[in-house]
Design an enzyme around this catalytic site. Sequence first.
Site, PDB file in Angstrom:
ATOM      1  CD  GLU A 125      70.573  45.386  35.152  1.00 34.84           C
ATOM      2  OE1 GLU A 125      70.677  44.945  33.985  1.00 34.84           O
ATOM      3  OE2 GLU A 125      69.484  45.671  35.686  1.00 34.84           O
ATOM      4  CB  CYS A 183      60.000  40.378  37.853  1.00 35.15           C
ATOM      5  SG  CYS A 183      61.502  40.979  38.688  1.00 35.15           S
ATOM      6  CB  SER A 195      62.052  51.298  41.028  1.00 34.10           C
ATOM      7  OG  SER A 195      61.595  50.323  40.111  1.00 34.10           O
ATOM      8  CB  SER A 196      65.605  51.534  36.277  1.00 31.22           C
ATOM      9  OG  SER A 196      65.636  51.756  34.889  1.00 31.22           O
ATOM     10  CG  ASN A 197      60.873  48.040  37.138  1.00 25.60           C
ATOM     11  OD1 ASN A 197      59.671  47.943  37.342  1.00 25.60           O
ATOM     12  ND2 ASN A 197      61.779  47.781  38.081  1.00 25.60           N
ATOM     13  CG  HIS A 220      69.781  46.154  41.538  1.00 24.24           C
ATOM     14  ND1 HIS A 220      69.565  46.409  42.882  1.00 24.24           N
ATOM     15  CD2 HIS A 220      68.628  46.446  40.912  1.00 24.24           C
ATOM     16  CE1 HIS A 220      68.333  46.856  43.048  1.00 24.24           C
ATOM     17  NE2 HIS A 220      67.742  46.879  41.881  1.00 24.24           N
ATOM     18  CB  CYS A 239      67.930  39.200  38.579  1.00 26.56           C
ATOM     19  SG  CYS A 239      66.806  38.587  37.298  1.00 26.56           S
ATOM     20  CB  THR A 283      67.581  43.582  32.882  1.00 27.69           C
ATOM     21  OG1 THR A 283      67.544  44.040  34.247  1.00 27.69           O
ATOM     22  CG2 THR A 283      68.810  42.720  32.646  1.00 27.69           C
ATOM     23  CB  CYS A 327      64.122  41.247  32.480  1.00 27.84           C
ATOM     24  SG  CYS A 327      62.823  42.008  33.447  1.00 27.84           S
TER      25      CYS A 327
END
Length: 350
Positions: free
Chosen positions: A144, A30, A240-242, A92, A114, A182, A212
């Site tokens: 984060e 991203c 990695s959360s996402n 983060h 970010c 996010t 996000c």
Amino acid sequence: MTEPVQDVAEPAQAHGEGKRILLAAPRGYCAGVDRAVDAVEQALAHYGTPIYVRKEIVHNKYVVEALSQRGAVFVSETDEVPEGARVVFSAHGVSPAVHVQAEARHLQTIDATCPLVTKVHKQAVRFAHDDYDIILVGHTGHEEVEGTQGEAPEHIQVVNGPHEVDQVQVRDPQKVVWISQTTLSVDETMETVRLLRERFPQMIDPPSDDICYATQNRQVAVKTIAPQVDVMIVVGSGNSSNSVRLKEVALEAGAPAAYRVDYASEIDPVWLEGAQTVGLTSGASVPEILVRDVVSRLGELGFDDVEQVRTATEKIAFSLPKNLRADLKAAAGQAPERHGRREPAADHTC
């Protein structure tokens, strides 16, 4: 192998009997991750080694190892950075206390937070100033969340999901607001918010969506692909959360099986026994080279028909941190950019 460019919209079954990969788009980096990684690379090139980085710049093993080999030194806490040295703060974000610690040690900081995380920090500060109870939907212990909570610890409480809603206590039900990490699952976050609103009907929403654009886009792509595949593979690291959310979303959206890997070598051929169609995506902190490696590995296992499924086009980009940008321009013989230049606006329609 070059990246496939064919977009497909029809179901995978319509294409015949060969084994195929449905490759999600968008996927991978991203804008915030691209900016953070670029900041470390540019700092190494401009200032030389070592460049210290507090925490992992982004949550991806390959990226951290590659930057380490180039001279980046990753540390867990600010006090591990030698006094007066240069340190990059990760994508983060960090709490105000970390900035204070860095200043006390005379560190030269490059803040690669970010901009979308910074937006959430500013929301927290604003609502705390107005004396709201702030419910932060997120995962306790995630960097984060720690950074955001540190903006107003006396006002913010973290809710990890729907199962914790009943535990929330507020001073005044008329002055409650929610914000979020996010990189969460959109669906789970909305369920948490729904349950919170049942308890606190006057709870207000943040001024804009905190999850996000990239997280949402990657989840939408997975939801589109998942019902058409036998197996979904997500490239991304376990912290990695996402990336972890993408695996969960795939299963919830109908994929019979889903696996997360850091590297192509981790793929177990047993996962693919009897499969005709494999879905493939990657988290927002994953470089495309790792996806290409997985495509090659799947090709070796008989999945040599690659079709890209595009559900959105992303055009957003973020400028480098201001002080780094100014130093680079000065070195190039240009006048430093004036302070206050706005970052490119997020295209939330993408």
